[in-house]
Enzyme design. Structure first.
Site, PDB file in Angstrom:
ATOM      1  N   LYS A   1     -91.688  -7.397 -21.735  1.00  0.00           N
ATOM      2  CA  LYS A   1     -92.219  -7.944 -20.488  1.00  0.00           C
ATOM      3  C   LYS A   1     -93.510  -7.226 -20.145  1.00  0.00           C
ATOM      4  O   LYS A   1     -93.746  -6.089 -20.565  1.00  0.00           O
ATOM      5  CB  LYS A   1     -91.207  -7.792 -19.345  1.00  0.00           C
ATOM      6  CG  LYS A   1     -90.848  -6.351 -19.013  1.00  0.00           C
ATOM      7  CD  LYS A   1     -89.818  -6.251 -17.902  1.00  0.00           C
ATOM      8  CE  LYS A   1     -90.369  -6.713 -16.590  1.00  0.00           C
ATOM      9  NZ  LYS A   1     -89.431  -6.459 -15.462  1.00  0.00           N
TER      10      LYS A   1
ATOM     11  N   ASP B   1     -82.533 -11.553 -11.029  1.00  0.00           N
ATOM     12  CA  ASP B   1     -83.311 -12.245  -9.989  1.00  0.00           C
ATOM     13  C   ASP B   1     -82.564 -13.372  -9.273  1.00  0.00           C
ATOM     14  O   ASP B   1     -82.590 -13.449  -8.051  1.00  0.00           O
ATOM     15  CB  ASP B   1     -84.610 -12.839 -10.553  1.00  0.00           C
ATOM     16  CG  ASP B   1     -85.602 -11.777 -10.986  1.00  0.00           C
ATOM     17  OD1 ASP B   1     -85.370 -10.598 -10.671  1.00  0.00           O
ATOM     18  OD2 ASP B   1     -86.588 -12.121 -11.656  1.00  0.00           O
TER      19      ASP B   1
ATOM     20  N   ASP C   1     -88.840  -9.022  -5.635  1.00  0.00           N
ATOM     21  CA  ASP C   1     -87.857 -10.097  -5.505  1.00  0.00           C
ATOM     22  C   ASP C   1     -87.228 -10.099  -4.110  1.00  0.00           C
ATOM     23  O   ASP C   1     -87.672  -9.404  -3.207  1.00  0.00           O
ATOM     24  CB  ASP C   1     -86.783  -9.950  -6.580  1.00  0.00           C
ATOM     25  CG  ASP C   1     -87.349 -10.087  -7.980  1.00  0.00           C
ATOM     26  OD1 ASP C   1     -88.317 -10.852  -8.153  1.00  0.00           O
ATOM     27  OD2 ASP C   1     -86.833  -9.414  -8.899  1.00  0.00           O
TER      28      ASP C   1
ATOM     29  N   GLU D   1     -83.529 -14.618 -17.870  1.00  0.00           N
ATOM     30  CA  GLU D   1     -84.154 -15.847 -18.358  1.00  0.00           C
ATOM     31  C   GLU D   1     -85.380 -16.115 -17.500  1.00  0.00           C
ATOM     32  O   GLU D   1     -85.315 -16.738 -16.450  1.00  0.00           O
ATOM     33  CB  GLU D   1     -83.169 -17.018 -18.272  1.00  0.00           C
ATOM     34  CG  GLU D   1     -82.010 -16.940 -19.236  1.00  0.00           C
ATOM     35  CD  GLU D   1     -82.409 -17.280 -20.663  1.00  0.00           C
ATOM     36  OE1 GLU D   1     -83.395 -18.018 -20.851  1.00  0.00           O
ATOM     37  OE2 GLU D   1     -81.719 -16.799 -21.579  1.00  0.00           O
TER      38      GLU D   1
ATOM     39  N   CYS E   1    -101.189  32.994 -30.465  1.00  0.00           N
ATOM     40  CA  CYS E   1    -100.820  31.936 -31.411  1.00  0.00           C
ATOM     41  C   CYS E   1     -99.839  32.454 -32.460  1.00  0.00           C
ATOM     42  O   CYS E   1     -98.962  31.721 -32.919  1.00  0.00           O
ATOM     43  CB  CYS E   1    -102.075  31.382 -32.090  1.00  0.00           C
ATOM     44  SG  CYS E   1    -103.213  30.575 -30.942  1.00  0.00           S
TER      45      CYS E   1
END
Length: 530
Positions: free
Chosen positions: A143, A76, A95, A46, A439
């Site tokens: 975020k 957090d 944090d 949140e 190739c």
């Protein structure tokens, strides 16, 4: 005295985000449906809620999690975690330090940390975290990213830093049901350490049917855990060269029998001769580059070749590989001249992070550039110098790193799945005197891979349950078959009385590809298992 911590299943790790809920969908209702669908761990995030509201949401979330015996973490906020007696917290690099969080939380609390670099992982392990969230793997709308995108191929080195520890790892950012298999398959360390789970946000939270969204990803994860080798099968140690040639012969017959469509996004220098080589082998070529076509073509084709000798539609290449992965069809990547420019190197990284290659084929200069090795240099599309000192070890290690079959072409060719290495010694110098012979090897490999996948799929009923395999069929045998087809045919073509040089060699080569049989493979193929 050791502290008993709760048992945590990190397989499907849901990170909440109420702002992503579809209109009319209740948060708690969505959370409960997600858990019923297979979510094994919940993190309540949140970012904008006031403390009182966060506390209310966290407590209500915990009540639901406890109902289903699913652990709950708080993002957090140590105070919220303590207030509701959560199972732990997840913290970011900016944090609260882990040491401080550990002092504040109960001794049995789970602590996880977001890690974007090897240094982050090492520090997190030193600090005593229980798990790490590795990424961002892809971009995300949930975020704002503050760290560079790591990509699927960047997760392996982060996992390497966990070797010898019991710290768990989940990938984070941009994980969806459509890329979950690629993420699980490609995110593996050199020693085989894999992810313990996937952290998912929007694919579940933003769904109107979170139960089904969660179940879809949970099913993929369970299948992968049950069968860790999900892209290709490996040869047992006793697999003999004659048995390999026999299997290649069977695949050649399968290509002719099923005539699979081989979709080729290739450079414009070799389009015609690649198409002719495909037809000669018994398959059907289609050359298409528009992104809008890829979903339809992936549904009907047997396999895909992406050759970016002339990069003209990178978006089409990205869309093609993604759709072939979704349909469990083989993808052969030929990074022509990848070491020549920064744009080519960046394009290769973009493609290999967007989808999982089944086979990667290149010469020593190209594969050295892909592996960030300075052992061999490249000039344009050609290699410079003597090649790798130990090519067998190189291809084995690159196969482990890329989680794909590696085909190293040269005077002697090497093919590896990360365990077994097959050395092939056929070929003729005239191959080096025509444009695009390398190739054509990519084309032949794609044709054999398509044949192997199509033949294997034809044995299954439409109702048979899906498994976690990106591709069905033995792709190591298929890659060996593609190389042998061109090199054996080149020897037979060069021996013809009507071949006087490179001008007459190319049409003779196409003729001999068309006349190739299992008996010729068995007679002329020079195969060693290292």
């Amino acid at each position: 005295m050791s502290v008993q911590k709760p048992t945590v299943d990190y397989s499907l790790y849901l990170v909440t985000g109420r702002e992503l809920l579809p209109e009319g969908k209740d948060y708690l209702e969505s959370l409960e449906e997600s858990i019923k669908g297979g979510v094994t761990l919940v993190q309540v995030r949140e970012k904008h809620a006031e403390t009182g509201e966060f506390l209310r949401i966290a407590q209500a979330s915990k009540d639901i999690c406890r109902k289903y015996n699913v652990p709950i973490l708080i993002n957090d906020r140590i105070d919220i975690a303590l207030a509701i007696q959560a199972d732990g917290v997840h913290i970011g690099q900016s944090d609260m330090p882990v040491e401080t969080a550990r002092k504040l939380l109960p001794p049995n609390a789970i602590i996880g940390m977001t890690c974007n670099t090897v240094e982050h992982v090492r520090k997190a392990v030193q600090d005593g975290v229980d798990y790490v969230g590795l990424g961002p793997v892809w971009g995300t709308q949930t975020k704002k990213l503050t760290s560079p995108i790591v990509g699927v191929r960047g997760i392996g080195p982060l996992l390497d830093a966990l070797e010898g520890t019991d710290v768990k790892a989940v990938s984070i950012a941009g994980i969806k049901s459509t890329n979950a298999l690629h993420c699980l398959h490609g995110s593996v360390s050199m020693s085989g350490r894999s992810l313990d789970g996937l952290a998912v946000v929007s694919d579940i939270v933003a769904s109107k049917d979170p139960y089904t969204a969660a179940k879809r990803i949970a099913t993929i994860i369970k299948a992968c855990k049950a069968n860790p080798i999900i892209c290709f099968s490996t040869f047992p140690p006793s697999y003999a060269p004659d048995a390999i040639k026999h299997s290649v012969g069977e695949l050649l017959e399968a290509v002719k029998q099923h005539s699979p469509i081989v979709h080729q996004i290739t450079n414009n220098v070799v389009t015609t001769q690649s198409a002719n080589a495909t037809i000669a082998l018994g398959a059907s070529p289609i050359m298409a580059t528009a992104p809008e076509e890829m979903a339809d073509l992936a549904a009907v084709s047997g396999g895909l070749l992406v050759n970016f000798g002339t990069i003209q539609n990178l978006d089409g290449m990205v869309a093609a590989g993604f759709n072939y992965n979704q349909n469990r069809k083989p993808v052969v990547f030929d990074p022509v001249g990848v070491g020549a420019t920064g744009y080519r190197r960046a394009s290769a990284a973009t493609l290999l992070n967007a989808w999982q290659a089944t086979v990667i084929k290149g010469n020593s200069g190209e594969l050295a550039a892909l592996a960030n090795s300075n052992e061999v240099q490249a000039k344009g599309v050609d290699s410079v110098g003597q090649g790798f000192a130990d090519p067998a070890t190189f291809v084995r290690n690159l196969a482990r790193k890329e989680r794909a079959i590696i085909v190293l072409t040269g005077v002697t060719d090497y093919v590896s799945d990360g365990t077994t290495v097959v050395r092939l010694s056929n070929g003729h110098p005239l191959l080096g005197e025509i444009t695009g012979s390398g190739c054509m090897v990519g084309t032949a490999v794609a044709a054999f891979c398509a044949g192997a996948s199509t033949a294997e799929s034809s044995k299954r009923s439409p109702d048979e349950a899906e498994d976690a395999k990106l591709v069905r069929g033995d792709m190591l045998v298929a890659a060996v078959g593609g190389v042998l087809a061109i090199t054996v045919a080149s020897e037979l073509a060069a021996a013809r009385a009507d071949v006087k040089g490179s001008g007459t060699f190319l049409p003779a080569l196409i003729d001999e590809l068309g006349a190739l049989t299992p008996e010729k493979i068995a007679t002329y193929g020079k195969v060693e298992v290292i």
